[in-house]
Design an enzyme around this catalytic site. Structure first.
Site, PDB file in Angstrom:
ATOM      1  CG  ASN A   1      71.330  54.528   9.636  1.00  0.00           C
ATOM      2  OD1 ASN A   1      71.965  54.982   8.706  1.00  0.00           O
ATOM      3  ND2 ASN A   1      71.291  55.095  10.822  1.00  0.00           N
TER       4      ASN A   1
ATOM      5  N   GLY B   1      72.229  69.535  15.091  1.00  0.00           N
ATOM      6  CA  GLY B   1      73.328  70.487  15.227  1.00  0.00           C
ATOM      7  C   GLY B   1      73.168  71.509  16.334  1.00  0.00           C
TER       8      GLY B   1
ATOM      9  CB  THR C   1      75.789  65.073  17.884  1.00  0.00           C
ATOM     10  OG1 THR C   1      75.049  64.099  17.131  1.00  0.00           O
ATOM     11  CG2 THR C   1      77.262  64.914  17.579  1.00  0.00           C
TER      12      THR C   1
ATOM     13  CG  ASP D   1      67.147  56.153  27.578  1.00  0.00           C
ATOM     14  OD1 ASP D   1      67.639  55.006  27.617  1.00  0.00           O
ATOM     15  OD2 ASP D   1      66.326  56.575  28.413  1.00  0.00           O
TER      16      ASP D   1
ATOM     17  CB  SER E   1      65.799  55.151  10.537  1.00  0.00           C
ATOM     18  OG  SER E   1      67.066  54.539  10.419  1.00  0.00           O
TER      19      SER E   1
HETATM   20  C1  LIG Z   1      73.892  57.309  17.410  1.00  0.00           C
HETATM   21  C2  LIG Z   1      72.578  57.916  17.027  1.00  0.00           C
HETATM   22  C3  LIG Z   1      71.411  57.156  17.104  1.00  0.00           C
HETATM   23  C4  LIG Z   1      70.186  57.726  16.759  1.00  0.00           C
HETATM   24  N1  LIG Z   1      69.051  56.980  16.866  1.00  0.00           N
HETATM   25  C5  LIG Z   1      67.848  57.558  16.602  1.00  0.00           C
HETATM   26  C6  LIG Z   1      66.647  56.846  16.813  1.00  0.00           C
HETATM   27  O1  LIG Z   1      66.631  55.705  17.265  1.00  0.00           O
HETATM   28  N2  LIG Z   1      65.481  57.470  16.511  1.00  0.00           N
HETATM   29  C7  LIG Z   1      65.418  58.754  16.032  1.00  0.00           C
HETATM   30  O2  LIG Z   1      64.342  59.276  15.786  1.00  0.00           O
HETATM   31  N3  LIG Z   1      66.560  59.458  15.852  1.00  0.00           N
HETATM   32  C8  LIG Z   1      67.752  58.896  16.133  1.00  0.00           C
HETATM   33  N4  LIG Z   1      68.894  59.618  15.969  1.00  0.00           N
HETATM   34  C9  LIG Z   1      68.814  60.995  15.409  1.00  0.00           C
HETATM   35  C10 LIG Z   1      68.765  62.050  16.508  1.00  0.00           C
HETATM   36  O3  LIG Z   1      67.599  61.939  17.272  1.00  0.00           O
HETATM   37  C11 LIG Z   1      68.825  63.455  15.891  1.00  0.00           C
HETATM   38  O4  LIG Z   1      67.704  63.617  15.050  1.00  0.00           O
HETATM   39  C12 LIG Z   1      70.081  63.691  15.066  1.00  0.00           C
HETATM   40  O5  LIG Z   1      71.201  63.100  15.684  1.00  0.00           O
HETATM   41  C13 LIG Z   1      70.347  65.182  14.862  1.00  0.00           C
HETATM   42  O6  LIG Z   1      70.521  65.831  16.101  1.00  0.00           O
HETATM   43  P1  LIG Z   1      71.987  66.154  16.698  1.00  0.00           P
HETATM   44  O7  LIG Z   1      72.766  66.846  15.615  1.00  0.00           O
HETATM   45  O8  LIG Z   1      71.723  67.025  17.887  1.00  0.00           O
HETATM   46  O9  LIG Z   1      72.597  64.856  17.074  1.00  0.00           O
HETATM   47  C14 LIG Z   1      70.131  59.064  16.320  1.00  0.00           C
HETATM   48  C15 LIG Z   1      71.314  59.823  16.257  1.00  0.00           C
HETATM   49  C16 LIG Z   1      72.513  59.266  16.610  1.00  0.00           C
HETATM   50  C17 LIG Z   1      73.757  60.112  16.544  1.00  0.00           C
END
Ligand SMILES: Cc1cc2nc3c(=O)[nH]c(=O)nc-3n(C[C@H](O)[C@H](O)[C@H](O)COP(=O)(O)O)c2cc1C
Length: 326
Positions: free
Chosen positions: A175, A285, A307, A68, A173
């Site tokens: 990226n 994860g 995710t 979000d 980040s």
């Molecule tokens: C599409 C996408 C956008 C994300 N954008 C951010 C972000 O803006 N800020 C941030 O701290 N983490 C961001 N994340 C990282 C997530 O907060 C999280 O640390 C990471 O996806 C690992 O958790 P998960 O395996 O449950 O997805 C993003 C992840 C995804 C997949």
């Protein structure tokens, strides 16, 4: 198999990943519908209540930053049964993010790879939206902020902290090179000290997911800097930097199930290396109640996920909490 995975997901997954995210966000913006649906989907088991860095939360499962980005659907996410939800990452000015395509699914591994590069509508819009949250929701809303200049981050923190219950500073980040400058220990110390001088609410640092030889040591060193400078805790961790030729920029961050083992390892090593007062939030994860139990047994005070919500749908926080309460 639930309704979402059987019926909705096959349709939603026909859209490109970023388009289906946009669709999900628009659907979640109909907050009265989710307030009603959430009454069925979520679990309110009193045994799941936790205290995280002084915040009383109904359960330890949070929505991670990035889902979000513009703080539009925090209310719906809380209605669905997340114990807390992180809006953002918010930056001072609006940003377009990286060139497209910049997000893909890897369904076989139940993962995503993204190189969004912090697209967002900026601080003023986030402030206006967070200011509208009722107190019952702002008590469980966190916000993630970032920037390439200390002053920008301080401005975001100063403006948004009164509207939420905790702030996460994102230094991780994979990226956006300019937003990684705070991985340099001296700059991180200075940033956290400046925030700590005036902060009133808990502060978390969202850590990078170091990889390869020495990853645990690097994470502990940087985490120690953040805690010594005054942060209450760490969110461990962001996505894993990977190369992916499908992305316009060629590189991005991997998220989802392949991250779980390193998340658990990082929590274990940080818990034994950091002082007891440092709060650890595990992220990366997390998919099942078993994952949550393992991370909390290793020393995490709570977890965040993103995710798995994409793969499992709106019933996931309630499902995890019902299983945790058994
Ligand atoms: C599409 C996408 C956008 C994300 N954008 C951010 C972000 O803006 N800020 C941030 O701290 N983490 C961001 N994340 C990282 C997530 O907060 C999280 O640390 C990471 O996806 C690992 O958790 P998960 O395996 O449950 O997805 C993003 C992840 C995804 C997949």
């Amino acid at each position: 198999m639930g309704l979402y995975t059987a019926l909705a997901r096959p349709l939603v997954f026909r859209l490109p990943a970023e388009a289906s995210h946009g669709l999900a966000e628009n659907v979640l913006r109909v907050s009265p519908a989710w307030a009603l649906a959430g009454a069925i989907l979520r679990s309110n088991h009193p045994g799941l209540k936790v205290e995280i860095a002084g915040m009383n939360l109904p359960n330890p499962v949070g929505m991670a930053a990035g889902f979000d980005k513009n703080c539009r659907v925090i209310g719906s996410l809380l209605s669905l049964g997340f114990g807390f939800a992180v809006g953002g990452t918010v930056t001072l000015h609006p940003r377009p993010g990286n060139a497209r395509p910049r997000m893909f699914r890897d369904q076989r591994r139940r993962a995503l790879v993204n190189a969004l590069g912090f697209p967002g509508s900026g601080l003023a819009r986030a402030q206006a939206r967070l200011a509208k949250l009722p107190t019952s929701q702002s008590r469980r809303a966190w916000v993630s902020v970032s920037g390439s200049e200390e002053q920008d981050i301080l401005e975001c923190h100063r403006t948004l902290e009164p509207l939420v219950s905790a702030v996460e500073v994102n230094i991780s980040s994979p990226n956006t090179a300019g937003l990684r400058v705070f991985q340099e220990p001296g700059r991180l110390r200075s940033l956290i000290k400046s925030i700590t001088e005036r902060k009133k609410r808990p502060l978390f640092v969202k850590m990078p997911r170091f990889d390869g030889a020495g990853a645990d040591r690097k994470l502990l060193e940087l985490g120690t800097v953040a805690i010594e400078a005054g942060a209450e805790g760490l969110v461990v961790a962001n996505t894993l930097p990977v190369e992916d030729p499908r992305l316009a920029v060629g590189r991005g961050g991997l998220s989802g199930e392949p991250l779980f083992d390193s998340t658990l390892r990082f929590v274990e090593s940080l818990r034994s290396g950091l002082p007891a007062h440092a709060t650890l939030i595990a992220c990366g994860g997390v998919t099942t109640a078993r994952d949550v139990r393992r991370l909390m047994s290793a020393g995490a005070a709570g977890v965040q996920l993103y995710t798995a919500f994409v793969y499992e749908g709106v019933g996931l926080p309630g499902k995890i909490c019902r299983q945790l309460s058994r």
